[in-house]
Design a protein around this motif. Structure first.
Motif, PDB file in Angstrom:
ATOM      1  N   PHE A   1      38.670  42.258  38.420  1.00 44.91           N
ATOM      2  CA  PHE A   1      38.198  43.593  38.767  1.00 44.91           C
ATOM      3  C   PHE A   1      36.830  43.858  38.146  1.00 44.91           C
ATOM      4  CE2 PHE A   1      37.789  48.102  37.894  1.00 44.91           C
ATOM      5  CZ  PHE A   1      38.097  48.674  39.114  1.00 44.91           C
ATOM      6  N   PHE A   2      36.652  43.468  36.906  1.00 44.10           N
ATOM      7  CA  PHE A   2      35.387  43.660  36.194  1.00 44.10           C
ATOM      8  C   PHE A   2      34.250  42.921  36.901  1.00 44.10           C
ATOM      9  CE2 PHE A   2      32.366  42.044  33.069  1.00 44.10           C
ATOM     10  CZ  PHE A   2      31.963  43.191  32.436  1.00 44.10           C
ATOM     11  N   VAL A   3      34.482  41.663  37.245  1.00 48.47           N
ATOM     12  CA  VAL A   3      33.434  40.854  37.882  1.00 48.47           C
ATOM     13  C   VAL A   3      33.081  41.416  39.260  1.00 48.47           C
ATOM     14  CG1 VAL A   3      32.894  38.572  38.810  1.00 48.47           C
ATOM     15  CG2 VAL A   3      34.010  38.773  36.588  1.00 48.47           C
ATOM     16  N   LEU A   4      34.097  41.788  40.037  1.00 50.65           N
ATOM     17  CA  LEU A   4      33.842  42.295  41.386  1.00 50.65           C
ATOM     18  C   LEU A   4      33.085  43.625  41.352  1.00 50.65           C
ATOM     19  CD1 LEU A   4      37.174  41.525  43.287  1.00 50.65           C
ATOM     20  CD2 LEU A   4      34.950  40.439  43.609  1.00 50.65           C
ATOM     21  N   THR A   5      33.556  44.566  40.553  1.00 47.40           N
ATOM     22  CA  THR A   5      32.924  45.891  40.548  1.00 47.40           C
ATOM     23  C   THR A   5      31.503  45.828  39.982  1.00 47.40           C
ATOM     24  OG1 THR A   5      34.011  46.339  38.424  1.00 47.40           O
ATOM     25  CG2 THR A   5      35.084  47.165  40.413  1.00 47.40           C
ATOM     26  N   VAL A   6      31.351  45.227  38.819  1.00 43.47           N
ATOM     27  CA  VAL A   6      30.028  45.188  38.198  1.00 43.47           C
ATOM     28  C   VAL A   6      29.070  44.335  39.025  1.00 43.47           C
ATOM     29  CG1 VAL A   6      28.753  44.546  36.125  1.00 43.47           C
ATOM     30  CG2 VAL A   6      30.984  45.618  35.910  1.00 43.47           C
TER      31      VAL A   6
ATOM     32  N   ILE B   1      53.497  37.118  29.053  1.00 47.15           N
ATOM     33  CA  ILE B   1      52.931  36.506  30.250  1.00 47.15           C
ATOM     34  C   ILE B   1      52.407  37.580  31.205  1.00 47.15           C
ATOM     35  CG2 ILE B   1      53.368  34.976  32.192  1.00 47.15           C
ATOM     36  CD1 ILE B   1      53.417  33.623  29.475  1.00 47.15           C
ATOM     37  N   ASP B   2      53.160  38.669  31.346  1.00 49.11           N
ATOM     38  CA  ASP B   2      52.722  39.741  32.242  1.00 49.11           C
ATOM     39  C   ASP B   2      51.384  40.322  31.793  1.00 49.11           C
ATOM     40  OD1 ASP B   2      54.971  39.458  33.796  1.00 49.11           O
ATOM     41  OD2 ASP B   2      56.114  40.992  32.716  1.00 49.11           O
TER      42      ASP B   2
ATOM     43  N   THR C   1      47.519  46.280  41.298  1.00 48.08           N
ATOM     44  CA  THR C   1      46.326  46.901  40.722  1.00 48.08           C
ATOM     45  C   THR C   1      46.537  47.305  39.266  1.00 48.08           C
ATOM     46  OG1 THR C   1      47.026  49.080  41.535  1.00 48.08           O
ATOM     47  CG2 THR C   1      45.601  47.788  42.968  1.00 48.08           C
ATOM     48  N   LYS C   2      47.540  46.748  38.634  1.00 50.07           N
ATOM     49  CA  LYS C   2      47.806  47.108  37.240  1.00 50.07           C
ATOM     50  C   LYS C   2      46.868  46.321  36.330  1.00 50.07           C
ATOM     51  CE  LYS C   2      51.934  48.055  35.779  1.00 50.07           C
ATOM     52  NZ  LYS C   2      53.338  47.947  35.341  1.00 50.07           N
ATOM     53  N   VAL C   3      45.822  46.985  35.883  1.00 46.87           N
ATOM     54  CA  VAL C   3      44.894  46.402  34.925  1.00 46.87           C
ATOM     55  C   VAL C   3      45.341  46.780  33.522  1.00 46.87           C
ATOM     56  CG1 VAL C   3      42.948  46.298  36.526  1.00 46.87           C
ATOM     57  CG2 VAL C   3      43.374  48.399  35.247  1.00 46.87           C
TER      58      VAL C   3
ATOM     59  N   GLN D   1      47.695  40.505  33.638  1.00 46.66           N
ATOM     60  CA  GLN D   1      46.948  41.756  33.763  1.00 46.66           C
ATOM     61  C   GLN D   1      45.544  41.629  33.172  1.00 46.66           C
ATOM     62  OE1 GLN D   1      49.931  44.068  31.838  1.00 46.66           O
ATOM     63  NE2 GLN D   1      51.279  43.915  33.619  1.00 46.66           N
ATOM     64  N   TRP D   2      45.382  40.854  32.126  1.00 47.55           N
ATOM     65  CA  TRP D   2      44.042  40.582  31.607  1.00 47.55           C
ATOM     66  C   TRP D   2      43.221  39.815  32.630  1.00 47.55           C
ATOM     67  CZ3 TRP D   2      41.228  42.625  27.996  1.00 47.55           C
ATOM     68  CH2 TRP D   2      41.824  43.226  26.882  1.00 47.55           C
ATOM     69  N   LEU D   3      43.836  38.847  33.301  1.00 47.96           N
ATOM     70  CA  LEU D   3      43.126  38.101  34.341  1.00 47.96           C
ATOM     71  C   LEU D   3      42.738  39.012  35.497  1.00 47.96           C
ATOM     72  CD1 LEU D   3      42.150  35.387  35.456  1.00 47.96           C
ATOM     73  CD2 LEU D   3      44.439  35.022  36.395  1.00 47.96           C
TER      74      LEU D   3
END
Length: 307
Positions: free
Chosen positions: A91-96, A79-80, A258-260, A84-86
């Protein structure tokens, strides 16, 4: 009596001997490099696959104990890791997304500037040439709650918290650091595309009475869509593996805010030495990266840009 002349084998197949010899020479010259690349790529890949099916022990030497699909079953029930994938996806959507919007906007501004464009472009590109680790250290210094410049500026408007100490503020901070560093790359690629937009096309839009927004939406952006797609592909491949700045600034904290996935992979492999499970996470990351790249290449193929 009829005389039948049989065509030479090269004429029957439609290929000349010189062409076959030329291809054979090229293939022989490339063979050592291809074999070396295959060895350097395939051996580590097969090793990681074997690790994902094993319990790796390091005491007394490296040894693999076959456990079948135990590590993979753990992956699909973790589950953890799903959280972290979510978080990685957000993070991917925001940065890119922010880098594409800001990069195209900056490129349009530079495109309109006639004087001093090269100087402004040089200043704009400076963050891109800084090592990500240095960007992280600089970010820690600027966001420090005691002497950081950004903390002091936010304090003037009433914010007294620690930027890297809050769950939401820490996540926003690492996103902002990545956007600051890599937006110039998108701006540079977009500017290169804008300079190739045909002048007659823009003049025709102006003669037809198109406003600036209409020309941008209907003429300019469609003309550079392929360039923007390549820029999006480049940044997507890097953003999905984002590690450096987070490792230097927050190391996944506070409270895993912030654990990706790359940070989780590093901890699993080099902090807890669970190399079998780390191999599973790494293989899934590889598959996701390949899927994203293949999706972009498919779009480029439909546009006829891969020929």
């Amino acid at each position: 009596m009829s005389l039948t002349v049989e065509a030479p084998p090269a004429e029957r197949t439609g290929t000349s001997p010189s062409r076959r010899r030329r291809f054979g020479f090229h293939a022989r010259m490339m063979a050592p490099g291809i074999l070396l690349l295959a060895v350097l790529s395939l051996i580590p890949l097969f090793t990681v696959i074997a690790m994902s099916l094993s319990r790796v022990r390091l005491l007394g030497g490296v040894s693999f104990g076959f456990v079948g699909g135990e590590n993979w079953a753990r992956f699909f029930t973790d589950i953890d890791l799903a959280v972290q994938w979510l978080r990685t996806l957000v993070f991917f959507v925001l940065t890119v997304g922010l880098e594409m919007l800001l990069g195209v906007g900056l490129a349009l501004c530079l495109w309109k500037i006639m004087r001093g464009r090269n100087t402004l472009l040089s200043l704009l590109l400076l963050p891109m040439f800084v090592a990500p680790v240095i960007v992280g250290l600089l970010g820690r210094f600027l966001t420090d709650s005691t002497f950081g410049l950004y903390s002091w500026l936010l304090g003037l408007v009433g914010y007294e918290g620690d930027l890297l100490g809050g769950t939401y503020s820490a996540f926003i901070s690492v996103v902002a650091m990545d956007v600051w560093q890599w937006t110039p790359l998108i701006a540079l690629i977009a500017l290169a595309g804008l300079t190739s937009v045909p002048q007659p096309l823009r003049e025709a839009a102006a003669i037809d009475g198109a406003s600036g927004w209409q020309a941008l939406r209907s003429v300019i952006l469609p003309s550079i869509s392929s360039v923007l797609l390549v820029a999006l592909l480049i940044r997507s491949m890097d953003a999905i593996r984002y590690f450096d700045i987070i490792a230097v600034t927050t190391n996944g904290g506070p409270a895993d805010a912030t654990k990706v996935v790359p940070i989780r992979l590093y901890e699993t492999a080099f902090r807890f030495f669970d190399l079998g499970y780390a191999a599973v996470i790494g293989l899934v990351m590889l598959a996701v990266t390949i899927a994203i790249a293949r999706a972009f290449v498919g779009v480029l193929e439909r546009k006829g840009l891969t020929r």
